[in-house]
Design a protein around this motif. Structure first.
Motif, PDB file in Angstrom:
ATOM      1  N   UNK A 124       0.711  -0.891  -0.038  1.00 22.72           N
ATOM      2  CA  UNK A 124       0.107   0.322  -0.378  1.00 22.72           C
ATOM      3  C   UNK A 124       0.681   0.838  -0.060  1.00 22.72           C
ATOM      4  N   UNK A 125       1.612   1.323   0.649  1.00 28.92           N
ATOM      5  CA  UNK A 125       2.505   2.486   0.383  1.00 28.92           C
ATOM      6  C   UNK A 125       3.908   2.396  -0.337  1.00 28.92           C
ATOM      7  N   UNK A 126       4.776   3.307  -1.073  1.00 24.11           N
ATOM      8  CA  UNK A 126       5.617   3.139  -1.807  1.00 24.11           C
ATOM      9  C   UNK A 126       6.984   3.981  -0.931  1.00 24.11           C
ATOM     10  N   UNK A 127       7.196   4.231  -0.033  1.00 21.91           N
ATOM     11  CA  UNK A 127       7.684   5.028   1.014  1.00 21.91           C
ATOM     12  C   UNK A 127       7.764   4.684   2.335  1.00 21.91           C
ATOM     13  N   UNK A 128       8.359   6.118   2.714  1.00 25.26           N
ATOM     14  CA  UNK A 128       7.911   6.169   4.870  1.00 25.26           C
ATOM     15  C   UNK A 128       7.098   7.272   4.532  1.00 25.26           C
ATOM     16  N   UNK A 129       5.504   7.176   5.333  1.00 26.77           N
ATOM     17  CA  UNK A 129       5.480   8.257   5.686  1.00 26.77           C
ATOM     18  C   UNK A 129       6.411   9.282   6.075  1.00 26.77           C
ATOM     19  N   UNK A 130       5.108  10.303   5.517  1.00 24.96           N
ATOM     20  CA  UNK A 130       6.381  11.549   6.555  1.00 24.96           C
ATOM     21  C   UNK A 130       5.825  12.579   6.790  1.00 24.96           C
ATOM     22  N   UNK A 131       5.165  12.777   8.194  1.00 24.33           N
ATOM     23  CA  UNK A 131       4.491  13.442   8.702  1.00 24.33           C
ATOM     24  C   UNK A 131       4.623  15.116   8.770  1.00 24.33           C
ATOM     25  N   UNK A 172      -0.465   6.621  10.147  1.00 21.27           N
ATOM     26  CA  UNK A 172       0.880   7.319   9.782  1.00 21.27           C
ATOM     27  C   UNK A 172       0.407   7.675   8.239  1.00 21.27           C
ATOM     28  N   UNK A 173       0.149   6.747   7.759  1.00 19.03           N
ATOM     29  CA  UNK A 173      -0.282   7.071   6.045  1.00 19.03           C
ATOM     30  C   UNK A 173      -1.162   8.034   5.860  1.00 19.03           C
ATOM     31  N   UNK A 174      -2.280   7.513   6.271  1.00 17.54           N
ATOM     32  CA  UNK A 174      -3.591   8.663   6.501  1.00 17.54           C
ATOM     33  C   UNK A 174      -3.306  10.834   6.519  1.00 17.54           C
ATOM     34  N   UNK A 175      -2.207  10.368   7.296  1.00 16.16           N
ATOM     35  CA  UNK A 175      -1.369  11.929   7.569  1.00 16.16           C
ATOM     36  C   UNK A 175      -0.926  12.241   6.266  1.00 16.16           C
ATOM     37  N   UNK A 176      -0.055  11.252   5.468  1.00 16.66           N
ATOM     38  CA  UNK A 176       0.965  11.603   4.532  1.00 16.66           C
ATOM     39  C   UNK A 176       0.738  10.911   3.062  1.00 16.66           C
ATOM     40  N   UNK A 177      -0.663  10.813   2.766  1.00 22.74           N
ATOM     41  CA  UNK A 177      -1.218  10.433   1.445  1.00 22.74           C
ATOM     42  C   UNK A 177      -0.539  10.558   0.686  1.00 22.74           C
ATOM     43  N   UNK A 178       0.734  10.985   0.179  1.00 23.06           N
ATOM     44  CA  UNK A 178       1.950  10.921  -0.503  1.00 23.06           C
ATOM     45  C   UNK A 178       2.481  10.067  -1.075  1.00 23.06           C
ATOM     46  N   UNK A 179       2.479   9.305   0.513  1.00 21.19           N
ATOM     47  CA  UNK A 179       3.526   7.578   0.254  1.00 21.19           C
ATOM     48  C   UNK A 179       2.472   6.488   0.209  1.00 21.19           C
ATOM     49  N   UNK A 180       1.436   7.112  -0.361  1.00 21.81           N
ATOM     50  CA  UNK A 180       0.125   5.642  -0.769  1.00 21.81           C
ATOM     51  C   UNK A 180       0.640   5.361  -2.181  1.00 21.81           C
ATOM     52  N   UNK A 181       1.111   4.231  -2.201  1.00 21.99           N
ATOM     53  CA  UNK A 181       1.360   3.662  -3.783  1.00 21.99           C
ATOM     54  C   UNK A 181       0.601   4.356  -4.832  1.00 21.99           C
ATOM     55  N   UNK A 182       1.996   4.461  -5.611  1.00 21.04           N
ATOM     56  CA  UNK A 182       0.711   4.927  -7.048  1.00 21.04           C
ATOM     57  C   UNK A 182       2.218   6.222  -7.440  1.00 21.04           C
ATOM     58  N   UNK A 183       2.056   6.979  -6.390  1.00 22.73           N
ATOM     59  CA  UNK A 183       2.902   8.114  -6.715  1.00 22.73           C
ATOM     60  C   UNK A 183       4.651   8.149  -7.323  1.00 22.73           C
ATOM     61  N   UNK A 184       5.298   9.347  -7.706  1.00 22.77           N
ATOM     62  CA  UNK A 184       6.361   9.199  -8.755  1.00 22.77           C
ATOM     63  C   UNK A 184       7.702   8.714  -7.918  1.00 22.77           C
ATOM     64  N   UNK A 185       8.271   7.780  -7.280  1.00 19.02           N
ATOM     65  CA  UNK A 185      10.095   7.880  -6.670  1.00 19.02           C
ATOM     66  C   UNK A 185      10.477   6.488  -7.572  1.00 19.02           C
ATOM     67  N   UNK A 186      11.265   6.435  -7.251  1.00 19.02           N
ATOM     68  CA  UNK A 186      12.592   5.232  -7.193  1.00 19.02           C
ATOM     69  C   UNK A 186      11.527   3.782  -6.689  1.00 19.02           C
ATOM     70  N   UNK A 187      11.793   2.888  -7.906  1.00 21.72           N
ATOM     71  CA  UNK A 187      11.253   1.792  -6.877  1.00 21.72           C
ATOM     72  C   UNK A 187      12.420   1.136  -5.827  1.00 21.72           C
TER      73      UNK A 187
END
Length: 312
Positions: A124-131, A172-187
């Motif tokens: 569900x996440x592509x990286x660590x959530x950052x709040x 944490x993921x709810x507070x940083x939706x950008x960390x959810x899968x689908x964003x543009x970061x290197x795998x």
């Protein structure tokens, strides 16, 4: 950030989760540590004036202010938490701690390792959530933190621990939706990072060379360092240092002399451990044991002859 957070009423989830007696006013400086063994370090602290010097953790620091005004500098700005407010500090970010008023402050905190967050969120996440906002009254986070720190007298049972990790990670993921899968970061390479993490944990008391990790993971040292930080929020060396400090703290708690604790944890000497300890926790090891109540803290110059006390 940059200005004190406005005070507010204590969220209902926190009031429900905490046991009776946690509304008392702050007393003298102290640390109360939950029993070790469940993999989630938890504590209650009370301080007046300057509490901690600048330091950082390799874990998320998630907490709730119980009384007073809890001030700290974080990411270049000063902010404050008031009773019932929740705090989220990201791994490897420098922060300190101080009382915002003459009455001091009291708080409870849980430290959540990034690899537990990654495991709980999975695909569900592509990286660590950052709040980005370090102090909030988010009700979902309040429920999660409240459940984590409600009982510091006993270790969490395995199923309870897993539930706490899951609810904290999801908050944490709810507070940083950008960390959810689908964003543009290197795998990332989760298997290689986990292999490196497990190797560092198993061999933390000896010298670990980059070639050891390259042999274990199949990645070159620079790629692994980038992947490790992307997934766990810190560097491989800092992770190794923190595992050594875990062992040193356990030895200090049992009353071991500082030099013995340093040697047993893999540090070059006592001064090396003291520097790393102070840099990481904001307190020298003797002070930590005196506050937390570890064995031998009453007479640190005569190990084993003092009464039970703490120093971290």
């Amino acid at each position: 950030m940059g200005t004190p957070v406005a005070s507010g009423s204590q969220p209902e989830p926190i009031r429900r989760a905490l046991p009776p007696g946690l509304e008392r006013s702050c007393g003298g400086d102290r640390l109360t540590l939950a029993p070790p063994g469940d993999g989630l370090p938890r504590l209650e602290g009370a301080f007046s004036g300057r509490a901690y010097g600048p330091h950082r953790h390799d874990s998320y620091a998630l907490g709730v202010t119980l009384a007073g005004v809890q001030g700290f500098r974080y990411r270049g700005a000063w902010t404050a938490s008031t009773p019932g407010r929740l705090m989220v500090l990201h791994p490897d970010e420098v922060h300190d701690g101080e009382a915002g008023t003459a009455g001091g402050f009291r708080y409870r905190m849980v430290y959540l390792a990034p690899h537990r967050v990654a495991a709980a969120l999975g695909a569900r996440a592509r990286g660590l959530p950052f709040v980005r906002v370090p102090v909030s009254g988010d009700p979902r986070l309040a429920l999660a933190v409240g459940a984590a720190v409600a009982d510091l007298d006993h270790p969490l049972e395995p199923l309870a621990r897993d539930q706490v990790v899951m609810t904290l990670a999801e908050a944490l993921l709810a507070l940083d939706p950008s960390a959810a899968r689908g964003g543009r970061t290197a795998p990332t390479c989760p298997r290689a990072v986990e292999q490196a993490r497990a190797f560092l944990e198993a061999h933390c008391t000896r010298r670990v060379d980059a070639t050891d990790l390259e042999a274990v993971t199949g990645l070159d040292r620079y790629t692994l360092a980038r992947q490790f930080r992307a997934r766990l929020g810190t560097s491989p060396y800092r992770y190794l240092t923190l595992r050594r400090l875990d062992r040193a703290r356990a030895a200090l708690w049992r009353g071991a002399p500082l030099a013995d604790a340093a040697c047993g944890a893999g540090f070059a000497d006592q001064s090396h451990m003291t520097r790393q300890f102070t840099r990481t926790y904001g307190l020298p090891p003797g002070r930590w044991r005196a506050l937390a109540g570890g064995a031998g803290a009453a007479d640190l110059s005569r190990p084993g002859r003092g009464r039970r006390s703490t120093t971290e």
